[in-house]
Write a protein that holds these residues in place. Structure first.
Motif, PDB file in Angstrom:
ATOM      1  N   VAL A 134      -2.409   1.300  11.562  1.00 23.62           N
ATOM      2  CA  VAL A 134      -3.702   1.973  11.427  1.00 23.62           C
ATOM      3  C   VAL A 134      -3.499   3.479  11.365  1.00 23.62           C
ATOM      4  CG1 VAL A 134      -5.915   2.392  12.546  1.00 23.62           C
ATOM      5  CG2 VAL A 134      -4.952   0.098  12.542  1.00 23.62           C
ATOM      6  N   ARG A 135      -2.626   4.005  12.209  1.00 27.32           N
ATOM      7  CA  ARG A 135      -2.364   5.447  12.190  1.00 27.32           C
ATOM      8  C   ARG A 135      -1.741   5.879  10.867  1.00 27.32           C
ATOM      9  NH1 ARG A 135      -0.101   5.159  18.181  1.00 27.32           N
ATOM     10  NH2 ARG A 135      -2.076   5.323  19.266  1.00 27.32           N
ATOM     11  N   MET A 136      -0.852   5.075  10.345  1.00 29.96           N
ATOM     12  CA  MET A 136      -0.243   5.420   9.064  1.00 29.96           C
ATOM     13  C   MET A 136      -1.244   5.360   7.922  1.00 29.96           C
ATOM     14  SD  MET A 136       3.563   3.942   9.154  1.00 29.96           S
ATOM     15  CE  MET A 136       4.652   4.295  10.500  1.00 29.96           C
ATOM     16  N   LEU A 140      -3.812  11.897   0.924  1.00 33.08           N
ATOM     17  CA  LEU A 140      -4.501  11.717  -0.354  1.00 33.08           C
ATOM     18  C   LEU A 140      -5.654  12.702  -0.490  1.00 33.08           C
ATOM     19  CD1 LEU A 140      -4.512  10.015  -2.915  1.00 33.08           C
ATOM     20  CD2 LEU A 140      -6.059   8.446  -1.772  1.00 33.08           C
ATOM     21  N   SER A 141      -6.391  12.907   0.591  1.00 35.55           N
ATOM     22  CA  SER A 141      -7.479  13.896   0.570  1.00 35.55           C
ATOM     23  C   SER A 141      -6.927  15.297   0.342  1.00 35.55           C
ATOM     24  CB  SER A 141      -8.252  13.867   1.889  1.00 35.55           C
ATOM     25  OG  SER A 141      -8.826  12.609   2.092  1.00 35.55           O
ATOM     26  N   LEU A 142      -5.823  15.609   0.995  1.00 33.99           N
ATOM     27  CA  LEU A 142      -5.183  16.902   0.807  1.00 33.99           C
ATOM     28  C   LEU A 142      -4.728  17.076  -0.639  1.00 33.99           C
ATOM     29  CD1 LEU A 142      -3.973  19.424   2.403  1.00 33.99           C
ATOM     30  CD2 LEU A 142      -1.849  18.119   2.371  1.00 33.99           C
ATOM     31  N   TYR A 143      -4.203  16.014  -1.218  1.00 27.91           N
ATOM     32  CA  TYR A 143      -3.711  16.050  -2.592  1.00 27.91           C
ATOM     33  C   TYR A 143      -4.818  16.426  -3.575  1.00 27.91           C
ATOM     34  CZ  TYR A 143      -0.930  14.563  -6.622  1.00 27.91           C
ATOM     35  OH  TYR A 143      -0.231  14.521  -7.797  1.00 27.91           O
ATOM     36  N   TYR A 144      -6.028  15.919  -3.329  1.00 27.83           N
ATOM     37  CA  TYR A 144      -7.122  16.143  -4.271  1.00 27.83           C
ATOM     38  C   TYR A 144      -8.040  17.311  -3.924  1.00 27.83           C
ATOM     39  CZ  TYR A 144      -6.014  12.043  -6.935  1.00 27.83           C
ATOM     40  OH  TYR A 144      -5.373  11.147  -7.737  1.00 27.83           O
ATOM     41  N   THR A 145      -8.071  17.732  -2.680  1.00 25.86           N
ATOM     42  CA  THR A 145      -9.030  18.775  -2.302  1.00 25.86           C
ATOM     43  C   THR A 145      -8.423  20.158  -2.136  1.00 25.86           C
ATOM     44  OG1 THR A 145      -8.803  18.228   0.040  1.00 25.86           O
ATOM     45  CG2 THR A 145     -10.573  17.135  -1.183  1.00 25.86           C
ATOM     46  N   PHE A 153       0.832  -1.206   0.000  1.00 23.30           N
ATOM     47  CA  PHE A 153       0.000   0.000   0.000  1.00 23.30           C
ATOM     48  C   PHE A 153       0.867   1.258   0.000  1.00 23.30           C
ATOM     49  CE2 PHE A 153      -3.783  -2.275   2.085  1.00 23.30           C
ATOM     50  CZ  PHE A 153      -4.355  -2.515   0.854  1.00 23.30           C
ATOM     51  N   VAL A 154       1.906   1.268   0.816  1.00 23.90           N
ATOM     52  CA  VAL A 154       2.778   2.444   0.876  1.00 23.90           C
ATOM     53  C   VAL A 154       3.556   2.594  -0.436  1.00 23.90           C
ATOM     54  CG1 VAL A 154       4.719   3.510   2.091  1.00 23.90           C
ATOM     55  CG2 VAL A 154       2.929   2.377   3.374  1.00 23.90           C
ATOM     56  N   MET A 191      -2.108   8.380   5.483  1.00 27.78           N
ATOM     57  CA  MET A 191      -2.132   8.225   4.029  1.00 27.78           C
ATOM     58  C   MET A 191      -3.446   8.742   3.448  1.00 27.78           C
ATOM     59  SD  MET A 191      -0.333   4.480   3.716  1.00 27.78           S
ATOM     60  CE  MET A 191      -0.835   4.178   2.049  1.00 27.78           C
ATOM     61  N   MET A 192      -4.547   8.438   4.102  1.00 25.39           N
ATOM     62  CA  MET A 192      -5.843   8.926   3.615  1.00 25.39           C
ATOM     63  C   MET A 192      -5.929  10.447   3.722  1.00 25.39           C
ATOM     64  SD  MET A 192      -7.160   6.286   2.459  1.00 25.39           S
ATOM     65  CE  MET A 192      -8.705   6.972   1.989  1.00 25.39           C
TER      66      MET A 192
END
Length: 138
Positions: free
Chosen positions: A78-80, A88-93, A29-30, A84-85
């Motif tokens: 879980v924290r990582m 990713l949200s920052l990247y798109y929003t 995933f990473v 990551m989410m």
């Protein structure tokens, strides 16, 4: 060096972590996450997402213990995943500042580097522990 070479260590890692396959799955995933800027640049984000899902479901069906059980995942994994989410949200929003147009890519790369460094030290620790165990048996 091409960015996709990060996937080469994946096979030995999968074979090394037979008892805890979620470690290898998280590494995948990473590795995929670290290539998101490249996927976006080449317009390959959807195939990469499909590949990651296929990888997850292949290992999920082959494993005796499902990866989705929270008691098998470490808290730091879980924290990582949450970080990551968020990235990713920052990247798109949120658009990057005009002064730093590659800020999102740098944040993703820095986070991925830190996780890969942790994996490196984890493998070194496991090798050291195994070496000590062999010495005690002799």
């Amino acid at each position: 060096m091409h960015e996709k070479t990060i996937l080469f260590p994946l096979l030995p890692l999968i074979l090394s972590f037979v008892e805890s396959p979620e470690v290898a799955l998280f590494f995948e995933f990473v590795a995929s996450f670290s290539m998101i800027p490249l996927y976006v640049k080449d317009a390959n984000l959807l195939p990469a997402f499909a590949y990651t899902l296929a990888f997850y479901f292949c290992f999920h069906s082959a494993a005796s213990v499902p990866f989705t059980r929270w008691d098998r995942l470490n808290r730091w994994i879980v924290r990582m995943l949450i970080v990551m989410m968020c990235l990713l949200s920052l990247y798109y929003t949120v658009p990057p500042p005009s002064r730093y147009p590659d800020l999102h890519s740098v944040l993703i790369s820095a986070f991925s580097f830190s996780v890969f460094s942790l994996y490196y030290f984890l493998v070194l620790r496991l090798q050291y522990n195994e070496l000590n165990l062999k010495r005690k048996e002799e």
